[in-house]
Design an enzyme around this catalytic site. Structure first.
Site, short mmCIF file in Angstrom:
data_model
loop_
_atom_site.label_atom_id
_atom_site.label_comp_id
_atom_site.label_asym_id
_atom_site.label_seq_id
_atom_site.Cartn_x
_atom_site.Cartn_y
_atom_site.Cartn_z
CE1 TYR A 105 6.21 -0.20 0.69
CE2 TYR A 105 5.33 -1.39 2.55
CZ TYR A 105 5.80 -0.22 2.00
OH TYR A 105 5.85 0.93 2.75
CD GLU A 106 10.18 -4.74 2.08
OE1 GLU A 106 10.84 -5.79 2.09
OE2 GLU A 106 10.45 -3.78 1.33
N GLY A 107 6.81 -8.72 1.32
CA GLY A 107 6.15 -10.01 1.53
C GLY A 107 4.73 -9.76 1.97
CD GLN A 127 5.91 -11.05 6.20
OE1 GLN A 127 6.60 -11.46 7.12
NE2 GLN A 127 6.45 -10.62 5.07
#
Length: 598
Positions: A442-444, A449
């Site tokens: 999660y969060e990319g 990234q």
């Protein structure tokens, strides 16, 4: 049952001996009065809260999970979670690094991040409830109107309300340009928002009377793609002009995800049915505003894996010292016992030292990034602020991806130290591995990234920011290049620094001809960059340790730091050669595979 001891000594080493944060703060008027004693006192109290209040709830929270009442749409969190949050508010912890104008204590970001490392070691699932609020606070603080700030920030700062970030929809994850949630303007200046959001961490719970959702949606005249996204504040309960709560808003929890880990956190499916929202920032520019929240969250996710790496290491080390099995290959070590403790075996030590090296390297990097954020926000020199902001942008994807990948390696290695017991729930090790696994997603995802690092942060400005970090490496090399005692630490970093320029240029040239070359090389590239950054900090930590030993300091901490540095450079750092070779193999062996993937 696992245990946890806050790593205060190593935190103090990084803050005071490596980064010398209080010297840095003397140049920042807001933090000029922050001294070593203040920092240490806050760390100690934060450690007590984490280890004594939150940690005991970790296994029970995992076992109980959250429960949704489908009639009322209300969620009940595991036993003890709500009471722990009440104590969190009583201690003033939500306000630690927030703006005093809205009730915050105005302390440095470094302190808040160190506190959150300990909370994540203690209980990642619980920590996500207050953790998401910091992102909401930051987005509103930077992009909200004066009225929005007045209504929402004091409650978020005090912890009386919590916040979320609502991005993902069932048909799109990272590609936010595909989102469909609609926002219809109303005559009173508000918007009616309709749509569905999924995977919303802490999206519904029983801690507080109101939850402030930050929601991405499209206005009727929005252009297609990510340039047509706007950001809205959508509270669970509408907020009156005087700050009191009005009626229930049209945003409800329609379901909870059944997950592999972080069971104690309510990962919600949210239904917006004409929910009332107010616009944050300019129309169609919500993604820029949300990036404030997303970047904070990405560093926060790195902190989650750092915390889990630390607690997994502590428990694996204790077990390895106690567990008897076989005799040492080089001869009996525990002659008074029927077998030697497994810590005598080389591969057990390798697993333990891997976790230790990744924890301590991650701590140095995350605290450095936190210090950069403090510079960016509060340093009086505009150039210092600009340079700090650029370095944070470069390092954020490394914090998120490299530290979470390392956390996966470390928590699994520590579980392996336990042998069969590592697979058993009561020891807590399998939970650390399960909880960490989400951090790579999660969060990319970590691939996203990697693409962000290589495509946007490095090639996007022809390596200009990477060269700024390279100057830090060059400065250290120049400072210690002739010191024979530092050679084993300096030479690998210096060599990789030189290789990095050639490596980056080569990939950039190939990508100019074929953009798939970026996608093929990105993950390996980020890991190489991560080792360059870790290598720099490990060399600096070795530098401090050698100076202390040379000065006659007998504290075994410094000898331990040197031993861990030697292990890192001998056993972990060399993977950079393999990674660069793999990255250079190009995209053809991946993309010319239609038959293999038919």
């Amino acid at each position: 049952m696992p245990s946890y001891t806050p790593p205060l000594r190593d935190m103090q080493f990084v803050m005071h001996e490596l980064l010398k944060i209080t010297d840095e703060y003397k140049a920042m008027p807001r933090h000029a009065e922050v001294d070593v004693d203040t920092v240490n006192a806050i760390l100690e109290e934060g450690g007590k809260f984490a280890s004594e209040v939150v940690f005991p709830l970790n296994i029970t929270g995992d076992q109980e999970g959250c429960k949704l009442d489908k009639e009322t749409h209300e969620v009940t969190t595991p036993t003890g979670f709500k009471a722990a949050y009440a104590r969190y508010i009583e201690g003033g912890w939500p306000a630690l690094s927030c703006d005093p104008e809205y009730g915050g204590q105005g302390l440095p970001v470094v302190l808040n991040q160190a506190f959150y490392e300990m909370l994540n070691s203690a209980n990642q699932a619980w920590t996500m409830y207050p953790g998401l609020s910091h992102g909401a606070y930051e987005a509103i603080h930077e992009h909200g109107t004066d009225e929005q700030k007045k209504l929402y920030l004091p409650k978020l700062v005090s912890g009386e309300w919590t916040g979320t970030m609502c991005l993902t929809e069932p048909h799109c994850g990272t590609d936010l340009g595909l989102l469909r949630t609609k926002a219809e303007p109303q005559s009173d200046g508000t918007y009616r928002i309709t749509g569905n959001k999924i995977f919303i961490s802490a999206g519904e719970h029983d801690f507080v009377p109101n939850i402030v959702h930050l929601v991405l949606a499209r206005l009727p005249d929005a252009p297609k793609g990510s340039k047509g996204i706007s950001l809205f504040i959508v509270p669970k309960y509408n907020v009156k002009a005087d700050g009191s709560l009005g009626g229930r808003n049209g945003i409800f929890c329609g379901g909870l995800e059944h997950k592999m880990g972080i069971h104690g956190n309510a990962t919600a499916q949210l239904v917006l049915d004409g929910a009332v929202g107010t616009l944050v920032g300019e129309p169609h520019k919500g993604l820029q505003a949300m990036f404030v929240m997303m970047n904070a969250a990405r560093i926060g996710v790195g902190m989650q894996s750092l915390g889990l790496t630390e607690v997994a290491f502590q428990n694996a080390l204790a077990y390895a010292k106690d567990r008897l099995q076989m005799r040492s290959l080089s001869g009996t070590k525990a002659k008074d016992k029927p077998a030697d403790p497994i810590i005598v075996h080389p591969d057990v030590r390798k697993m333990l030292l891997t976790a230790k090296a990744y924890a301590e390297g991650g701590r140095a990097l995350t605290m450095f990034c936190s210090l950069l954020i403090d510079r960016e926000l509060h340093h009086p020199d505009a150039k210092v602020r600009k340079d700090a902001a650029e370095l944070v942008a470069l390092l954020t994807p490394i914090v998120k991806a490299f530290i979470t990948d390392n956390g996966h390696i470390a928590t699994n290695a520590c579980m392996q130290v336990f042998g069969g017991h590592g697979y058993i729930q009561e020891w807590g090790m399998e939970q650390f591995a399960r909880d960490n696994r989400i951090n790579m997603i999660y969060e990319g995802t970590n691939t996203v990234q990697s693409l962000d690092l290589l495509g946007r942060k490095v090639l996007g400005n022809q390596g200009a920011t990477l060269k700024k970090f390279g100057k830090l490496v060059a400065q250290l090399v120049e400072e210690e290049g002739v010191n024979e005692k530092m050679a084993e630490f300096i030479n690998p970093v210096a060599y990789l620094g030189e290789q990095m320029t050639k490596f980056t240029t080569e990939i950039g040239f190939k990508a100019f001809q074929n953009p798939d070359e970026v996608g093929a090389a990105a993950v390996d590239y980020l890991r190489v960059a991560g080792h360059l950054v870790f290598g720099y900090f490990w060399a600096r930590m070795a530098q401090v340790a050698l100076r202390e030993i040379a000065a006659g300091n007998q504290d075994p901490f410094y000898k331990a730091k040197l031993q861990t540095a030697r292990f890192y450079f001998a056993k972990l750092f060399p993977e950079t050669a393999t990674l660069m070779r793999a990255a250079r193999s190009g995209s053809k062996v991946l993309m010319d595979t239609d038959e293999a993937l038919a």
